[in-house]
Design an enzyme around this catalytic site. Structure first.
Site, short mmCIF file in Angstrom:
data_model
loop_
_atom_site.label_atom_id
_atom_site.label_comp_id
_atom_site.label_asym_id
_atom_site.label_seq_id
_atom_site.Cartn_x
_atom_site.Cartn_y
_atom_site.Cartn_z
N GLY A 162 6.94 57.71 61.33
CA GLY A 162 7.27 59.06 62.44
C GLY A 162 8.39 59.76 61.78
O GLY A 162 8.56 60.12 60.60
N ASP A 163 9.54 60.02 62.83
CA ASP A 163 10.51 60.75 62.58
C ASP A 163 11.63 60.10 62.53
O ASP A 163 12.96 60.44 62.77
CB ASP A 163 10.71 62.09 63.39
N GLU A 164 11.43 58.62 62.35
CA GLU A 164 12.52 57.66 62.56
C GLU A 164 13.09 57.25 61.16
O GLU A 164 12.18 56.78 60.55
CB GLU A 164 12.24 56.45 63.47
N LEU A 218 15.13 61.96 64.84
CA LEU A 218 15.16 63.30 64.52
C LEU A 218 15.06 64.09 65.93
O LEU A 218 13.99 63.67 66.57
CB LEU A 218 14.29 63.86 63.52
#
Length: 404
Positions: A316-318, A275
């Site tokens: 996380g944002d993955e 992201l």
């Protein structure tokens, strides 16, 4: 008692004394015959014959008395021995009754335990014939315990296990080669109505009078399998978004690659998503907004892909999307564009509208790899290459042509 001798004819005074002595001798003889040896015959007769008869009668009386005393002693000894033996027998009978009572109690206790067991317990002989079955067979298998007695245990086995059982049993008895004795394993069990269920089977051998028998314990493990699957799903799910985590992604990808390779040719696309601009949301608005945004991203990705495709979060944002099998590379590109458009649209998070975006890397099976780890590595590298290109387009080329 009638006299031993008839009364003598009338005699004179001298004959009276002899007659009395002969009567005494006759009375002694009668006492001998009656078994009374307590008297002795006395005589003052000068007649030797009478004296000899008296001595003979006295000898017989004395001998009889001694024999009687001996017999009495022997009888008393015998009675004592009989009494002792009787006491021993009575004690033995009491011990036997106590032992039988304990045995009956133990047997009743064993039967109670046998029937109270939740597991199915079945014993068979060397011919595979069922000799006993507990009450659990009714609830679990649909058979009343008595229905199974005398039947071959293979009635509880689906094919092909049913057809192989007797041969295995004969081989074990002939060679001693044990494959399942004292070794637990999962088996499929056939119920009375023909349905089957998964059970954990343990078999032990025991002997009665030197003859071998076998006892099997069947535990229904459907509940445990269900719990195992639930725990596995929990272990493979991201607790925040509810989509598979890294372990779940790898497990699902392994299965998909196997099915795609075995069943039909096709491509599997792995999309690695990072992201953009997520960190500022956490830094400026706080983790509540950041968590809510991640949940919204996962939900939107799930709505934009096919029902058979997988959306997962690496951390996380993955995020990762696994799509396959798909026929062509063009279809893979179409999915990538769909994902990019989904991320480009604003997200309504709590009381705010947040803009986002994402850098997407792609790896193809089998072109870029045939294992989940290899595909993830290639897709990760592709994602970073995409992110660098976007930065270059946004900020221009870095000095000396280096990517920023």
């Amino acid at each position: 008692m009638s006299p031993l001798f008839p009364p003598p004819p009338e005699a004179g005074p001298g004959d009276d004394a002899m007659r009395l002595e002969i009567e005494a001798i006759a009375d002694g003889v009668c006492r001998v015959l009656d078994g009374d040896f307590s008297i002795r015959v006395g005589t003052g007769s000068a007649d030797h014959t009478v004296q000899k008869l008296a001595m003979l009668i006295n000898f017989l009386l004395a001998t009889g008395e001694r024999q009687t005393e001996r017999l009495n002693r022997m009888n008393a000894l015998l009675e004592a021995r009989v009494a002792a033996r009787t006491r021993e027998l009575e004690e033995a009978q009491m011990q036997l009754r106590r032992a039988l009572g304990r045995l009956e109690a133990t047997h009743a206790h064993s039967e109670a335990l046998f029937d109270a067991a939740l597991d199915v317990i079945i014993t068979i002989d060397t011919g595979g014939i069922i000799r006993s079955a507990n009450r659990a067979t009714s609830a679990t298998l649909g058979y009343e315990p008595g229905e199974l007695l005398g039947r071959n245990v293979s009635v509880l086995m689906p094919a092909p296990m049913r057809d192989e059982h007797d041969a295995y049993l004969h081989r074990y008895l002939a060679t001693g080669e044990a494959r399942v004795i004292n070794v637990g394993r999962e088996v499929t069990v056939r119920r009375r109505d023909g349905s089957t269920y998964l059970a954990f089977l343990t078999i032990s051998e025991y002997r009665i009078g030197g003859r071998p028998y076998f006892v099997g314990f069947l535990r229904d493990i459907a509940y445990f399998k269900q719990r195992e699957q639930q725990l596995r799903r929990l272990a493979e799910l991201d607790p925040l978004t509810g989509v598979p985590n890294r372990s779940g992604i790898i497990y699902a990808l392994e299965r998909l690659l196997t099915e795609t390779g075995e069943q039909a040719p096709g491509l599997v696309g792995l999309f690695y998503i990072d992201l953009d601009d997520f960190k500022p949301v956490n830094d400026t608005l706080g983790h509540d907004y950041g968590d809510a945004l991640l949940i919204a991203v996962a939900e939107r990705l799930r709505r934009r892909v096919r029902g058979s495709d997988l959306v997962g979060r690496l951390g996380g944002d993955e995020f990762v999307v696994v799509a396959g099998p798909v026929p062509t590379v063009g279809d893979i590109e179409h999915i990538r564009v769909t994902l990019a458009e989904a991320l480009a649209q604003p997200f309504e998070v709590l009381d705010r509208e947040l803009g986002l975006g994402g850098s997407i890397g792609v790896a193809l099976y089998p072109r870029d790899g045939t294992t989940p780890e290899k595909l993830l590595r290639v897709a990760d590298q592709s994602m970073y290459a995409t992110k660098r290109r976007r930065k270059q387009r946004r900020h221009g080329p870095a000095p000396d042509g280096q990517a920023g």
